[in-house]
Scaffold this active site. Structure first.
Site, PDB file in Angstrom:
ATOM      1  N   ASN A 129       0.815  -1.224   0.000  1.00 13.37           N
ATOM      2  CA  ASN A 129       0.000   0.000   0.000  1.00 13.37           C
ATOM      3  C   ASN A 129       0.847   1.273   0.000  1.00 13.37           C
ATOM      4  OD1 ASN A 129      -1.987  -1.859   0.115  1.00 13.37           O
ATOM      5  ND2 ASN A 129      -2.737  -1.325   2.168  1.00 13.37           N
ATOM      6  N   HIS A 175     -16.656  37.093 -29.745  1.00 13.40           N
ATOM      7  CA  HIS A 175     -17.783  36.399 -30.393  1.00 13.40           C
ATOM      8  C   HIS A 175     -17.440  35.981 -31.822  1.00 13.40           C
ATOM      9  CE1 HIS A 175     -20.225  38.231 -27.124  1.00 13.40           C
ATOM     10  NE2 HIS A 175     -19.459  39.270 -27.366  1.00 13.40           N
ATOM     11  N   SER A 296      -7.707  13.902 -48.780  1.00  5.98           N
ATOM     12  CA  SER A 296      -8.954  13.160 -48.742  1.00  5.98           C
ATOM     13  C   SER A 296      -8.843  12.040 -49.756  1.00  5.98           C
ATOM     14  CB  SER A 296     -10.112  14.097 -49.099  1.00  5.98           C
ATOM     15  OG  SER A 296     -11.154  13.360 -49.710  1.00  5.98           O
ATOM     16  N   LYS A 302      -7.918  18.533 -51.144  1.00  8.06           N
ATOM     17  CA  LYS A 302      -8.032  18.772 -49.705  1.00  8.06           C
ATOM     18  C   LYS A 302      -6.702  18.854 -48.974  1.00  8.06           C
ATOM     19  CE  LYS A 302     -11.690  18.296 -47.557  1.00  8.06           C
ATOM     20  NZ  LYS A 302     -12.542  19.285 -46.934  1.00  8.06           N
ATOM     21  N   GLU A 309      -7.350  18.637 -35.448  1.00  7.18           N
ATOM     22  CA  GLU A 309      -8.623  18.034 -35.035  1.00  7.18           C
ATOM     23  C   GLU A 309      -8.396  16.953 -33.984  1.00  7.18           C
ATOM     24  OE1 GLU A 309     -11.408  18.368 -38.956  1.00  7.18           O
ATOM     25  OE2 GLU A 309      -9.592  17.198 -39.133  1.00  7.18           O
ATOM     26  N   GLN A 341      -6.340   0.712  -7.616  1.00  3.75           N
ATOM     27  CA  GLN A 341      -5.462   0.120  -8.629  1.00  3.75           C
ATOM     28  C   GLN A 341      -5.753   0.711 -10.020  1.00  3.75           C
ATOM     29  OE1 GLN A 341      -4.181  -4.036  -8.446  1.00  3.75           O
ATOM     30  NE2 GLN A 341      -5.523  -4.405 -10.181  1.00  3.75           N
ATOM     31  N   LYS A 344      -3.972   4.094 -11.936  1.00  5.44           N
ATOM     32  CA  LYS A 344      -2.786   4.135 -12.805  1.00  5.44           C
ATOM     33  C   LYS A 344      -3.180   4.097 -14.277  1.00  5.44           C
ATOM     34  CE  LYS A 344      -1.372   0.997 -10.044  1.00  5.44           C
ATOM     35  NZ  LYS A 344      -2.100   1.524  -8.863  1.00  5.44           N
TER      36      LYS A 344
END
Ligand code: ARG
Length: 489
Positions: A129, A175, A296, A302, A309, A341, A344
């Site tokens: 422990n 905004h 793409s 593209k 992302e 346990q 982790k």
């Protein structure tokens, strides 16, 4: 019944002569159950703690010898045994066996197998422990240091980009609508600011993590004359925990670390979103390096910002680990519980997700090109100099609220007559709205003028930003040595 008990006793005795089995088998005499074994084991993921576990054991053995609980010759055997195990693990030769349950048992069993009886003395005065609490603290200290380094590298990348963008006029947004003009570097330095708070948070987490739980035992400590302060010092901790029960109960440091990671992730995700927008055909403010975009399978033209992302996408997972940790601990009674346990798994996954995000972001910042011509060409569209015009009126003695209204009307006038920037509005039109406006107004209008006129500390103008850049150049140099304490881990 009798036969079974005798059998179990024999099994336990046999085991004494060979290698230790599961920590609890001597008493329970349990036979093997594959489902249970597989369910309860953590070796498959906590073997990542091997180096820390061995470091802890080496110091623990050292301490046991120092206080006379083991003999010097036993210490030497333990040392060479642990070091040979470490060598084997590093070389990929070590035979992992999930029947050993976890990293602590795996290493201890191997030790007893290699050196016999002295190995059986290693666990004196400690429990798994406090051992697991120790290992995880050591791991977290290293993880925080690695993140700290990566963040500084990313800050340096942003700073270098900012240095080349310190005079590019750009819009700032609120905004996502054009607000006031800034130099583009101002926005880049905003990321350096965010990252610096993240960096300091990591140092702060490290401060609370750097306290040794070793010697807390299973729950209440030990009656043996162990020297916890000695072990702590040797392991590079700043001190020992005060309360043994809290020592084995507490994983706050790990939760905090994942919170610190979540904050980094949040900042990187916002950055990713910003640059996804900026790299779009609609904006074209930046061009990502070819290697940092993907194509793409169908559309040949593209250049997708997949890396950005993914940074944004991985953030959700990291938040998930944080929430999982918080939820896992909320119902645990005092002391060690096996639920812990799982911590982790969560901390490791969060770390494995965030570190590559920071590194990827740094590479992208280094590889980007800024389309300054595009950014500046339409800089005065959207009337970003409107606030400065209101401030021009304030300088003429007009109350700000009134000035705000006047400029609002001037903007409306532009829009009605198809004029795209305030500086193109005829002076007569302006004076009709507010007679104090004189020909000097044109010295205030237009982003180029605005960027030279900002005066307040921390503003986005040319002077302020060059001050910021100079400040960061020194600050990042200082930060890089802030964690230069000997890397004992
Ligand atoms: N593998 C365990 C963990 O990671 C180690 C501690 C086990 N202690 C116990 N009392 N069962 O938490």
């Amino acid at each position: 019944m009798k036969k079974k008990a005798a059998h179990a006793g024999m099994k336990a005795r046999n085991r004494e002569n060979t290698i230790p089995g599961k920590s609890w088998q001597a008493r329970i005499g349990a036979s093997e159950d594959r489902v249970a074994e597989k369910f309860v084991e953590s070796l498959s993921f906590d073997k990542r703690l091997a180096e820390y576990d061995i470091r802890g054991s080496l110091v623990h053995a050292d301490m046991l010898a120092k206080v006379g609980l083991i003999h010097r010759t036993e210490l030497e055997r333990i040392r060479s045994g642990l070091n040979s195990i470490l060598d084997d693990i590093r070389a990929g030769r070590f035979k992992w066996d999930i029947r050993q349950e976890d990293i602590h048992m795996a290493i201890e069993s191997a030790l007893v197998e290699r050196i016999g009886d002295p190995g059986r003395k290693l666990h004196t005065g400690r429990s798994r422990n406090d051992q697991v609490a120790l290992d995880l603290r050591l791991w977290c200290l290293d993880a925080a240091a690695a993140l700290h380094r990566a963040i500084i590298d990313l800050q340096q990348a942003f700073l270098a980009l900012a240095e080349g963008a310190s005079e590019i006029p750009a819009p700032s947004y609120t905004h996502l609508q054009r607000a006031q003009p800034i130099v583009f570097a101002h926005e880049l330095l905003a990321y350096v600011e965010m990252l610096d708070r993240d960096r300091l948070r990591l140092l702060d987490v490290r401060r609370r993590t750097s306290i040794s739980p070793l010697g807390a035992g299973a729950a209440a400590g030990s009656t043996l004359p162990i020297d916890r302060a000695y072990s702590a010092r040797e392991l590079g901790f700043t001190g020992v925990t005060r309360n043994s029960l809290d020592s084995v109960s507490d994983r706050d440091f790990a939760v905090e670390l994942v919170f610190a990671m979540s904050m980094v992730a949040m900042h990187l995700s916002r950055f990713a979103e910003q640059w996804i927008i900026y790299s779009s055909t609609e904006f074209q403010f930046i061009r990502l390096a070819d290697t940092h975009t993907t194509g793409s399978s169908m559309m040949p033209q593209k250049r997708n910002p997949d890396m950005l992302e993914l940074i944004r996408g991985k953030t959700g997972g990291i938040y998930g680990q944080l929430i999982a940790l918080l939820a896992m601990f909320k119902g645990l009674p005092m002391g060690y519980n096996r639920d812990m346990q799982e911590d982790k798994r969560l901390v490791f996954s969060a770390f494995d997700a965030i570190l590559p995000c920071i590194e990827m972001a740094a590479a992208m910042v280094r590889g980007v090109s800024i389309n300054s011509a595009v950014i500046s060409s339409r800089i005065d569209e959207g009337f970003p100099d409107a606030t400065v015009l209101a401030e021009y009126l304030v300088n003429k003695g007009i109350p700000f609220r009134t000035a705000h209204q006047v400029v609002g009307k001037l903007v409306a006038r532009c829009e009605d007559t198809g004029i795209t920037t305030l500086s193109k509005l005829p002076l007569d039109d302006m004076r009709r709205q507010c007679p104090v406006i004189g020909p000097d107004v044109f010295k205030s209008l237009g982003s180029a003028n605005v960027l030279r006129a900002y005066r307040s500390t921390g503003s986005g103008g040319i002077k302020s930003v060059s001050t910021q850049i100079a400040w960061w150049r020194r600050a990042i140099k200082r930060a890089a040595v802030e964690l230069s304490e000997p890397e004992h881990r």
